[in-house]
Design an enzyme around this catalytic site. Structure first.
Site, PDB file in Angstrom:
ATOM      1  N   GLN A 100       0.840  -1.196   0.000  1.00 14.19           N
ATOM      2  CA  GLN A 100       0.000   0.000   0.000  1.00 14.19           C
ATOM      3  C   GLN A 100       0.874   1.243   0.000  1.00 14.19           C
ATOM      4  O   GLN A 100       0.376   2.354   0.041  1.00 14.19           O
ATOM      5  CB  GLN A 100      -0.901  -0.021   1.243  1.00 14.19           C
ATOM      6  N   ILE A 102       3.761   3.961  -1.512  1.00 14.69           N
ATOM      7  CA  ILE A 102       4.043   4.557  -2.817  1.00 14.69           C
ATOM      8  C   ILE A 102       5.497   5.000  -2.894  1.00 14.69           C
ATOM      9  O   ILE A 102       5.889   5.746  -3.774  1.00 14.69           O
ATOM     10  CB  ILE A 102       3.129   5.783  -3.059  1.00 14.69           C
ATOM     11  N   HIS A 118      -1.591   1.232  -4.351  1.00 19.79           N
ATOM     12  CA  HIS A 118      -1.985   2.648  -4.285  1.00 19.79           C
ATOM     13  C   HIS A 118      -1.210   3.504  -5.276  1.00 19.79           C
ATOM     14  O   HIS A 118      -1.077   4.705  -5.099  1.00 19.79           O
ATOM     15  CB  HIS A 118      -1.796   3.190  -2.863  1.00 19.79           C
ATOM     16  N   CYS A 126      -1.565  12.388 -16.548  1.00 26.82           N
ATOM     17  CA  CYS A 126      -2.505  13.458 -16.853  1.00 26.82           C
ATOM     18  C   CYS A 126      -3.923  12.917 -16.678  1.00 26.82           C
ATOM     19  O   CYS A 126      -4.297  11.935 -17.322  1.00 26.82           O
ATOM     20  CB  CYS A 126      -2.306  13.953 -18.289  1.00 26.82           C
ATOM     21  N   CYS A 129      -5.887  13.737 -20.352  1.00 29.32           N
ATOM     22  CA  CYS A 129      -5.665  13.022 -21.610  1.00 29.32           C
ATOM     23  C   CYS A 129      -5.055  11.642 -21.420  1.00 29.32           C
ATOM     24  O   CYS A 129      -4.936  10.875 -22.367  1.00 29.32           O
ATOM     25  CB  CYS A 129      -4.794  13.854 -22.555  1.00 29.32           C
ATOM     26  N   CYS A 150      -0.471  18.337 -23.206  1.00 29.56           N
ATOM     27  CA  CYS A 150      -1.772  18.930 -23.531  1.00 29.56           C
ATOM     28  C   CYS A 150      -1.991  20.251 -22.795  1.00 29.56           C
ATOM     29  O   CYS A 150      -3.008  20.923 -22.990  1.00 29.56           O
ATOM     30  CB  CYS A 150      -2.905  17.951 -23.208  1.00 29.56           C
ATOM     31  N   GLY A 187       3.823  -4.842   8.718  1.00 26.60           N
ATOM     32  CA  GLY A 187       3.816  -3.383   8.814  1.00 26.60           C
ATOM     33  C   GLY A 187       2.547  -2.754   8.294  1.00 26.60           C
ATOM     34  O   GLY A 187       2.558  -1.687   7.702  1.00 26.60           O
TER      35      GLY A 187
HETATM   36 ZN   LIG Z   1      -2.683  15.773 -20.798  1.00 27.17          ZN
END
Ligand SMILES: [Zn+2]
Length: 250
Positions: A100, A102, A118, A126, A129, A150, A187
């Site tokens: 879990q 990151i 996670h 993004c 997009c 974008c 943990g």
């Molecule tokens: Zn984008």
């Protein structure tokens, strides 16, 4: 001591082990958990900073938080618990780790089959997009805020509240739980959905449940078969040592 020896014997005999980890394993790398809500978390209350809707409303504000996280914890290194799990994988005992976290510390320690439930902080995504970039290579950065080709502000590829969990990682984690002979909870109190269903899934398919935590959890007196009480950075290396000892004495 005896308890660790016994656990080591079982791991060596059955192998086929799946692991679920959480923030507890990274505490000894200097990354505090949400729950010990000292310091950083009290300055950035989750209800203002942890939800997708917060990001949509004010991504610049959230990037101040993300950059603060990177400044504080970006240089964290794996600890003995991470390295021990990587060693158990090399030994052919651990099949996979569902985490879990990151922080990518499992991968840094050398673990290969890591399922990031996670998401991760190595990539930027993004939400408009769908483009994905390496953290250090977005098309444009202005005042430490990364932009998509974008023109929109990118989001770290970890999961905020209100976002779907990574489908592939989740599916694989359930598959691993179903197939495991031993399921280790290390943990984590494993009380956040849907990861909290993994140990139960493993148990229902006949796996032995092993818990390595400093305190007790909801699982301790319900489905846990073998409880090794203590920090993962202490207990996991001792398990590795015991297994090596058993192997060397045949
Ligand atoms: Zn984008």
């Amino acid at each position: 001591m005896d308890r660790i020896r016994k656990a080591a014997e079982i791991l060596l005999r059955k192998k086929n082990t799946a692991v679920l980890t959480g923030s507890g394993i990274s505490v000894d790398s200097g990354i505090p958990t949400f729950r010990c809500s000292q310091g950083i978390w009290s300055q950035y209350p989750p209800k203002e900073y942890a939800f997708l809707k917060n990001f949509k409303k004010d991504p610049v504000k959230l990037w101040r938080f993300f950059n603060r996280l990177a400044d504080e914890f970006g240089h964290a290194r794996p600890n003995a618990g991470h390295f021990a799990l990587a060693e158990l994988e090399r030994m052919g005992i651990v099949r996979s780790i569902a985490t879990q976290n990151i922080d990518a510390l499992h991968q840094e320690a050398g673990s290969r089959d890591v399922l990031e439930l996670h998401g991760n902080s190595r990539l930027l995504r993004c939400i408009f997009c769908g483009n994905v970039y390496e953290k250090n290579h977005p098309p444009e950065v202005i005042d430490r805020i990364p932009f998509c080709a974008c023109g929109k502000i990118l989001k770290p590829d970890f999961i905020l509240f209100g976002e779907d969990l990574p489908d592939q990682a989740m599916k694989k984690a359930f598959q691993e739980a179903k197939q495991a002979s031993i399921y280790i909870i290390a943990g984590t109190s494993a009380d956040v959905a849907p990861a909290n269903r993994l140990p139960y899934r493993a148990k229902s398919r006949g796996a032995l449940i092993m818990e390595i935590n400093t305190g007790q959890t909801d699982l301790t007196h319900t489905i846990v078969d073998i409880r090794l009480r203590g920090s993962t950075s202490v207990i996991l290396p001792r398990l590795v040592e015991e297994i090596q000892l058993l192997q060397s004495t045949g």
